[in-house]
Design a protein around this motif. Sequence first.
Motif, PDB file in Angstrom:
ATOM      1  N   ARG A 136       4.107  16.973   3.916  1.00  0.00           N
ATOM      2  CA  ARG A 136       5.300  17.681   4.376  1.00  0.00           C
ATOM      3  C   ARG A 136       6.587  17.007   3.930  1.00  0.00           C
ATOM      4  NH1 ARG A 136       3.988  17.700  10.635  1.00  0.00           N
ATOM      5  NH2 ARG A 136       3.536  15.538  10.012  1.00  0.00           N
ATOM      6  N   GLY A 137       6.470  15.908   3.210  1.00  0.00           N
ATOM      7  CA  GLY A 137       7.644  15.217   2.715  1.00  0.00           C
ATOM      8  C   GLY A 137       8.232  14.235   3.708  1.00  0.00           C
ATOM      9  N   SER A 138       7.461  13.819   4.706  1.00  0.00           N
ATOM     10  CA  SER A 138       7.939  12.880   5.716  1.00  0.00           C
ATOM     11  C   SER A 138       7.508  11.460   5.350  1.00  0.00           C
ATOM     12  CB  SER A 138       7.395  13.261   7.098  1.00  0.00           C
ATOM     13  OG  SER A 138       7.928  12.431   8.096  1.00  0.00           O
ATOM     14  N   TRP A 139       8.411  10.492   5.565  1.00  0.00           N
ATOM     15  CA  TRP A 139       8.179   9.114   5.163  1.00  0.00           C
ATOM     16  C   TRP A 139       7.714   8.257   6.336  1.00  0.00           C
ATOM     17  CZ3 TRP A 139       8.412   7.859   0.104  1.00  0.00           C
ATOM     18  CH2 TRP A 139       9.141   8.694  -0.749  1.00  0.00           C
ATOM     19  N   LEU A 140       6.827   7.297   6.034  1.00  0.00           N
ATOM     20  CA  LEU A 140       6.376   6.300   6.996  1.00  0.00           C
ATOM     21  C   LEU A 140       6.401   4.941   6.309  1.00  0.00           C
ATOM     22  CD1 LEU A 140       5.042   5.425   9.697  1.00  0.00           C
ATOM     23  CD2 LEU A 140       2.822   5.921   8.633  1.00  0.00           C
ATOM     24  N   ILE A 141       7.072   3.959   6.959  1.00  0.00           N
ATOM     25  CA  ILE A 141       7.196   2.618   6.407  1.00  0.00           C
ATOM     26  C   ILE A 141       6.437   1.642   7.304  1.00  0.00           C
ATOM     27  CG2 ILE A 141       8.796   0.792   5.690  1.00  0.00           C
ATOM     28  CD1 ILE A 141       9.194   3.302   4.096  1.00  0.00           C
ATOM     29  N   HIS A 142       5.688   0.716   6.690  1.00  0.00           N
ATOM     30  CA  HIS A 142       4.996  -0.338   7.435  1.00  0.00           C
ATOM     31  C   HIS A 142       5.680  -1.671   7.134  1.00  0.00           C
ATOM     32  CE1 HIS A 142       1.490   2.098   8.674  1.00  0.00           C
ATOM     33  NE2 HIS A 142       1.672   2.715   7.514  1.00  0.00           N
ATOM     34  N   LEU A 143       6.150  -2.352   8.179  1.00  0.00           N
ATOM     35  CA  LEU A 143       6.798  -3.650   8.025  1.00  0.00           C
ATOM     36  C   LEU A 143       5.785  -4.769   8.201  1.00  0.00           C
ATOM     37  CD1 LEU A 143      10.111  -3.089  10.043  1.00  0.00           C
ATOM     38  CD2 LEU A 143       9.667  -2.683   7.605  1.00  0.00           C
ATOM     39  N   SER A 144       6.120  -5.947   7.686  1.00  0.00           N
ATOM     40  CA  SER A 144       5.212  -7.092   7.763  1.00  0.00           C
ATOM     41  C   SER A 144       5.011  -7.567   9.196  1.00  0.00           C
ATOM     42  CB  SER A 144       5.760  -8.239   6.908  1.00  0.00           C
ATOM     43  OG  SER A 144       7.082  -8.577   7.303  1.00  0.00           O
ATOM     44  N   SER A 145       5.925  -7.235  10.103  1.00  0.00           N
ATOM     45  CA  SER A 145       5.785  -7.604  11.510  1.00  0.00           C
ATOM     46  C   SER A 145       4.763  -6.732  12.233  1.00  0.00           C
ATOM     47  CB  SER A 145       7.133  -7.471  12.221  1.00  0.00           C
ATOM     48  OG  SER A 145       7.601  -6.131  12.153  1.00  0.00           O
ATOM     49  N   GLY A 146       4.272  -5.689  11.564  1.00  0.00           N
ATOM     50  CA  GLY A 146       3.345  -4.759  12.183  1.00  0.00           C
ATOM     51  C   GLY A 146       4.009  -3.499  12.695  1.00  0.00           C
ATOM     52  N   THR A 147       5.319  -3.401  12.539  1.00  0.00           N
ATOM     53  CA  THR A 147       6.065  -2.241  13.016  1.00  0.00           C
ATOM     54  C   THR A 147       5.890  -1.056  12.079  1.00  0.00           C
ATOM     55  OG1 THR A 147       7.724  -3.687  14.006  1.00  0.00           O
ATOM     56  CG2 THR A 147       8.340  -1.380  13.699  1.00  0.00           C
ATOM     57  N   GLU A 148       5.592   0.117  12.654  1.00  0.00           N
ATOM     58  CA  GLU A 148       5.596   1.364  11.903  1.00  0.00           C
ATOM     59  C   GLU A 148       6.955   2.027  12.073  1.00  0.00           C
ATOM     60  OE1 GLU A 148       2.464   3.882  13.222  1.00  0.00           O
ATOM     61  OE2 GLU A 148       0.943   2.881  11.990  1.00  0.00           O
ATOM     62  N   VAL A 149       7.536   2.447  10.966  1.00  0.00           N
ATOM     63  CA  VAL A 149       8.852   3.090  11.005  1.00  0.00           C
ATOM     64  C   VAL A 149       8.692   4.529  10.536  1.00  0.00           C
ATOM     65  CG1 VAL A 149      11.244   2.979  10.241  1.00  0.00           C
ATOM     66  CG2 VAL A 149       9.932   0.869  10.501  1.00  0.00           C
ATOM     67  N   LEU A 150       8.826   5.463  11.478  1.00  0.00           N
ATOM     68  CA  LEU A 150       8.777   6.883  11.149  1.00  0.00           C
ATOM     69  C   LEU A 150      10.173   7.312  10.724  1.00  0.00           C
ATOM     70  CD1 LEU A 150       6.693   8.098  14.225  1.00  0.00           C
ATOM     71  CD2 LEU A 150       5.860   7.479  11.955  1.00  0.00           C
ATOM     72  N   VAL A 151      10.312   7.695   9.468  1.00  0.00           N
ATOM     73  CA  VAL A 151      11.637   7.964   8.912  1.00  0.00           C
ATOM     74  C   VAL A 151      11.954   9.447   8.894  1.00  0.00           C
ATOM     75  CG1 VAL A 151      13.157   7.507   6.952  1.00  0.00           C
ATOM     76  CG2 VAL A 151      11.304   5.925   7.469  1.00  0.00           C
ATOM     77  N   ARG A 191       0.845  -1.197   0.000  1.00  0.00           N
ATOM     78  CA  ARG A 191       0.000   0.000   0.000  1.00  0.00           C
ATOM     79  C   ARG A 191       0.879   1.245   0.000  1.00  0.00           C
ATOM     80  NH1 ARG A 191      -5.390  -0.668   1.534  1.00  0.00           N
ATOM     81  NH2 ARG A 191      -5.963  -2.836   1.970  1.00  0.00           N
ATOM     82  N   PHE A 192       0.659   2.101  -0.983  1.00  0.00           N
ATOM     83  CA  PHE A 192       1.391   3.353  -1.097  1.00  0.00           C
ATOM     84  C   PHE A 192       0.427   4.519  -0.966  1.00  0.00           C
ATOM     85  CE2 PHE A 192       4.600   1.238  -4.233  1.00  0.00           C
ATOM     86  CZ  PHE A 192       5.137   0.517  -3.181  1.00  0.00           C
ATOM     87  N   ASP A 193       0.984   5.667  -0.617  1.00  0.00           N
ATOM     88  CA  ASP A 193       0.203   6.896  -0.636  1.00  0.00           C
ATOM     89  C   ASP A 193       1.163   8.069  -0.652  1.00  0.00           C
ATOM     90  OD1 ASP A 193      -1.960   8.526  -0.772  1.00  0.00           O
ATOM     91  OD2 ASP A 193      -2.749   8.076   1.219  1.00  0.00           O
ATOM     92  N   GLY A 194       0.702   9.160  -1.228  1.00  0.00           N
ATOM     93  CA  GLY A 194       1.521  10.354  -1.317  1.00  0.00           C
ATOM     94  C   GLY A 194       1.033  11.248  -2.438  1.00  0.00           C
ATOM     95  N   PRO A 195       1.703  12.365  -2.685  1.00  0.00           N
ATOM     96  CA  PRO A 195       1.334  13.227  -3.817  1.00  0.00           C
ATOM     97  C   PRO A 195       1.508  12.478  -5.135  1.00  0.00           C
ATOM     98  CG  PRO A 195       2.798  14.369  -2.274  1.00  0.00           C
ATOM     99  CD  PRO A 195       2.794  12.938  -1.865  1.00  0.00           C
ATOM    100  N   ASP A 196       0.547  12.614  -6.021  1.00  0.00           N
ATOM    101  CA  ASP A 196       0.593  11.888  -7.294  1.00  0.00           C
ATOM    102  C   ASP A 196       1.893  12.154  -8.054  1.00  0.00           C
ATOM    103  OD1 ASP A 196      -1.899  11.129  -6.551  1.00  0.00           O
ATOM    104  OD2 ASP A 196      -2.967  12.117  -8.200  1.00  0.00           O
TER     105      ASP A 196
END
Length: 278
Positions: free
Chosen positions: A176-191, A139-144
Motif C-alpha cells: 500500500r506504499g506505507s513505510w516501516l523503519i526498524h531502529l537498532s534499539s528495537g523500536t519499530e517506527v510506523l511512518v 534488512r529491506f523489503d518491498g516491491p522490486d
Amino acid sequence: MNQALATTTRILAWLLALALVALPVVAVMQGWIGAERWPLRVLRINDGLEQVDVARVRETVLPHAQRGFFAIDLTQARRDVARLPWVAGVEVRKHWPDVLEVRIGEHVPFARWGEDRLLSTRGRLFSAEGVEVPDAMPRFDGPDARANEVVALYNEARELFRPSGQQIEGVVLDARGSWLIHLSSGTEVLVGSQEAVPRLARFARMLPRLVANRAEPLARADLRYTNGFALVWGTPSADTKAAGTASASASGGLPARAIHMAGMPVHHDSRLTNHGLS
C-alpha cells in the motif's frame, strides 16, 4: 538437350565441390570433428574474486571447452556462468590457439531483501542461496520495482537518526506504499505513506527527549498523525528496573519528570502515550 544436361552436370559438380569444402568447416564449427586437433587447454579466470566459487566456474565452463576452440558456444557458456551465485556480470572470450578467458564481476551486497534475496550496491536483486550474509547487514523489503526508493529512504533515515546514536536495521515498504523503519534499539517506527522524510525528521529530533529518564524501552512509534505521534512502551529489563529503584531511593523516591509536548502530556500510567510535534 545435351547442352542442358551439361549445364546441370556443371552445377552439380560445383555444388559438390562447395559441399566438400564447407562440410569440414561446418563439422569443425559444430564440434563434430576437430576438438582434439584444436583443443582449449588453458582457462583464465580473473583474480580478485572473493565470493564466486572458482571451482564451480571451472566445472561450469568445462563442458563447453571440451568442444574445442572453434565449436565452443561462448554465448551459452556466458549464460551458464551468469547463473552462479554472486555473479553480477561475465565475459567469455577465446584467444588463439588454445586459451579460454572468463572475466567475472561480483555482486557486492548492500542489504538483505525479503526472505531469500540480497540487494547489491548497484541496486540489483540476486539470490541469497548459499550465501553467508553478515548479521549486521540491514534488512529491506518491498516491491522490486521500488528498490531505489527503499535505499533512498534508508540513506535519509540513517543521517536523521545518526545524532541520537541509532542505527537503521530495516526498512519495509508494503504493497500500500506505507513505510516501516526498524531502529537498532528495537523500536519499530510506523511512518505511513505520506511525507515520510519530514515525519522521520521531526521524530528523530525529539527522540532523545522522549526516551530520557524512561525505564521502559520504546517499542513502537506511530507517526501516522497530522499533528503528533503515538508511542508504545515496552517492559523494562531486570537491570533497568534495579537501576531505576536505586535512583529513586537516592532521590527520596521522587517520580521521574513528566514531559509535555505541544500541550499533550506523557501519561506514565499507560503503555500508549501521545505526543504532539514541536
